[in-house]
Design a protein around this motif. Structure first.
Motif, short mmCIF file in Angstrom:
data_model
loop_
_atom_site.label_atom_id
_atom_site.label_comp_id
_atom_site.label_asym_id
_atom_site.label_seq_id
_atom_site.Cartn_x
_atom_site.Cartn_y
_atom_site.Cartn_z
N PHE A 111 -14.87 -27.89 -29.56
CA PHE A 111 -15.38 -28.40 -28.28
C PHE A 111 -14.55 -29.57 -27.77
CE2 PHE A 111 -19.24 -26.20 -29.79
CZ PHE A 111 -19.52 -25.46 -28.66
N GLY A 112 -14.11 -30.44 -28.70
CA GLY A 112 -13.27 -31.55 -28.28
C GLY A 112 -11.94 -31.09 -27.71
N GLY A 113 -11.33 -30.09 -28.37
CA GLY A 113 -10.05 -29.55 -27.89
C GLY A 113 -10.19 -28.84 -26.57
N TYR A 114 -11.24 -28.03 -26.43
CA TYR A 114 -11.48 -27.31 -25.17
C TYR A 114 -11.62 -28.29 -24.00
CZ TYR A 114 -14.12 -25.01 -21.46
OH TYR A 114 -14.54 -24.56 -20.24
N GLU A 115 -12.45 -29.29 -24.18
CA GLU A 115 -12.71 -30.23 -23.08
C GLU A 115 -11.46 -31.05 -22.75
OE1 GLU A 115 -15.05 -31.50 -20.04
OE2 GLU A 115 -15.60 -30.00 -21.55
N ALA A 116 -10.69 -31.44 -23.78
CA ALA A 116 -9.48 -32.23 -23.55
C ALA A 116 -8.45 -31.43 -22.75
CB ALA A 116 -8.88 -32.66 -24.89
N ARG A 148 -9.72 -30.78 -19.05
CA ARG A 148 -9.56 -31.97 -18.21
C ARG A 148 -8.10 -32.23 -17.89
NH1 ARG A 148 -13.87 -36.40 -20.78
NH2 ARG A 148 -15.71 -35.03 -20.71
N GLY A 149 -7.24 -31.99 -18.88
CA GLY A 149 -5.81 -32.20 -18.66
C GLY A 149 -5.21 -31.24 -17.64
N LEU A 150 -5.78 -30.06 -17.51
CA LEU A 150 -5.27 -29.05 -16.56
C LEU A 150 -5.84 -29.22 -15.15
CD1 LEU A 150 -5.44 -25.85 -18.81
CD2 LEU A 150 -3.38 -27.08 -18.10
N ARG A 151 -6.82 -30.07 -15.01
CA ARG A 151 -7.43 -30.28 -13.70
C ARG A 151 -6.52 -31.15 -12.83
NH1 ARG A 151 -12.92 -32.66 -14.66
NH2 ARG A 151 -13.23 -30.60 -15.60
N LYS A 152 -6.21 -30.66 -11.66
CA LYS A 152 -5.32 -31.39 -10.75
C LYS A 152 -6.03 -32.60 -10.16
CE LYS A 152 -2.72 -27.23 -9.49
NZ LYS A 152 -2.36 -26.29 -8.39
N PRO A 153 -5.27 -33.67 -9.84
CA PRO A 153 -5.88 -34.87 -9.26
C PRO A 153 -6.66 -34.53 -7.98
CG PRO A 153 -3.60 -35.29 -9.87
CD PRO A 153 -3.82 -33.82 -10.04
N GLY A 163 -7.21 -21.98 -15.89
CA GLY A 163 -7.22 -23.17 -16.74
C GLY A 163 -8.31 -23.10 -17.79
N ILE A 164 -9.49 -22.57 -17.41
CA ILE A 164 -10.60 -22.42 -18.36
C ILE A 164 -10.22 -21.42 -19.45
CG2 ILE A 164 -12.95 -21.50 -18.62
CD1 ILE A 164 -13.52 -22.70 -15.83
N LEU A 165 -9.57 -20.32 -19.06
CA LEU A 165 -9.11 -19.33 -20.04
C LEU A 165 -8.17 -19.98 -21.05
CD1 LEU A 165 -8.40 -16.09 -17.97
CD2 LEU A 165 -9.86 -16.23 -19.99
N PHE A 166 -7.21 -20.74 -20.55
CA PHE A 166 -6.23 -21.36 -21.44
C PHE A 166 -6.89 -22.42 -22.33
CE2 PHE A 166 -2.92 -24.54 -22.44
CZ PHE A 166 -2.00 -23.72 -23.07
N ALA A 167 -7.76 -23.23 -21.75
CA ALA A 167 -8.45 -24.28 -22.52
C ALA A 167 -9.33 -23.66 -23.60
CB ALA A 167 -9.29 -25.15 -21.59
N GLY A 168 -10.05 -22.59 -23.26
CA GLY A 168 -10.89 -21.91 -24.24
C GLY A 168 -10.07 -21.32 -25.37
#
Length: 310
Positions: A201-206, A209-214, A223-228
């Motif tokens: 869960f920590g890795g997914y959320e990190a 958030r890192g992939l979210r554009k300003p 981005g969700i696919l990659f984070a998951g």
């Protein structure tokens, strides 16, 4: 004077209205237990269908290393012996059980986040609290995951025909060996789950958030696919030896007196004496190959269901 008073009152009203809107935007999104349960179940179905063939390979390689010696050799052996259906053998347990488990996992996870949140926390819970919530969740849900993994392991490792299906396995194990039989390898499940879900869960959320554009409020579906997927890779890469020990203990006979491994430390010692360090990495390739797509689809299914229901 009356006009000035009216203007001041109007200004104060809209100022307070604007502040209410800003506070509402800053407030954390409230997710009910029912919504997180349904969303988690959706993610669970996606995860099982995507990842079960890889899981079958992993279990075969861990529990029977002499017969299933490499990834490609194991693929060929299962395909030639059982056909394509061999890769989905035992899917009944995770499809039913893991769907319920995943629903419970995300429900407990959401609840744990709420308990860890303090009044001073921003809208997004700090990453260290996300990871801690994941670890606590892993320890709690081991009570559900342990038996599910056990029934699946028995179906995948015992000779064909031992049990008709997963439900038959569950009923017979409980009848013959009671609660102790159902919770074979439970301690090993807890020891794996706490660190694994901390990183999951920590890795997914990190990564999310890192992939979210300003300026963006939400991460893209890609981005969700990659984070998951990355959350899944972290789960297995960093804790795989713990899972290999758990699988080895659960593939033992249900009758305690017939088991080689009398304890977690005894299992570690005997595995190392017999196979060396390879004992803790057997089946790692199919496991990691499974972890990215299965967890990518799991989190995507979860987030889509969450967005629809909220």
């Amino acid at each position: 004077k009356k006009e000035n008073s009216l203007l001041v009152a109007t200004f104060l009203f809209f100022s307070e209205f604007r502040m209410d809107i800003e506070l509402a935007e800053e407030a954390p999104k409230q997710i009910s237990s029912v919504v997180s349960f349904i969303s988690g179940a959706t993610g669970g179905v996606c995860q099982v269908i995507t990842g079960h063939p890889f899981d079958t390979l992993k279990i075969k390689m861990v529990s029977n290393p002499n017969e299933y010696q490499s990834f490609l050799q194991s693929v060929y052996k299962i395909r030639s012996t059982y056909g394509m259906g061999g890769f989905f053998k035992g899917i009944g347990s995770p499809l039913v059980g893991f769907t319920f488990f995943n629903a419970s996992l995300f429900s407990v996870y959401e609840r744990t986040q709420k308990l860890l949140r303090s009044p001073d926390d921003p809208k997004q819970l700090p990453l260290h609290k996300i990871a801690i919530a994941g670890g606590i969740t892993g320890g709690i849900v081991a009570a559900i995951e342990g038996p599910i993994d056990l029934f699946k392991t028995k179906m995948q490792t015992l000779p064909q025909g031992t049990y008709k299906n997963t439900l038959h396995a569950a009923i017979n194990i409980f009848k013959e060996y009671g609660v102790v039989g159902v919770y074979q390898g439970y301690g090993a499940t807890i020891l794996r789950n706490i660190p694994a879900n901390f990183f999951y869960f920590g890795g997914y959320e990190a990564v999310k958030r890192g992939l979210r554009k300003p300026g963006e409020k939400e991460t893209s579906k890609l981005g969700i696919l990659f984070a998951g997927g990355m959350g899944g890779v972290l789960y297995w890469t960093l804790t795989y030896p713990f899972d290999a020990i758990k699988s080895s203990m659960q593939s033992e006979p249900s009758l305690k007196s017939q088991r080689k491994y009398k304890s977690w430390f005894g299992c570690v010692s005997q595995l190392y004496k017999t196979y060396g360090m390879k004992a803790f990495t057997r089946g790692f390739v199919p496991c990691v190959l499974r972890s990215f797509p299965s967890n990518a689809t799991c989190f995507l299914g979860y987030e889509i269901a969450l967005s629809i229901l909220t």
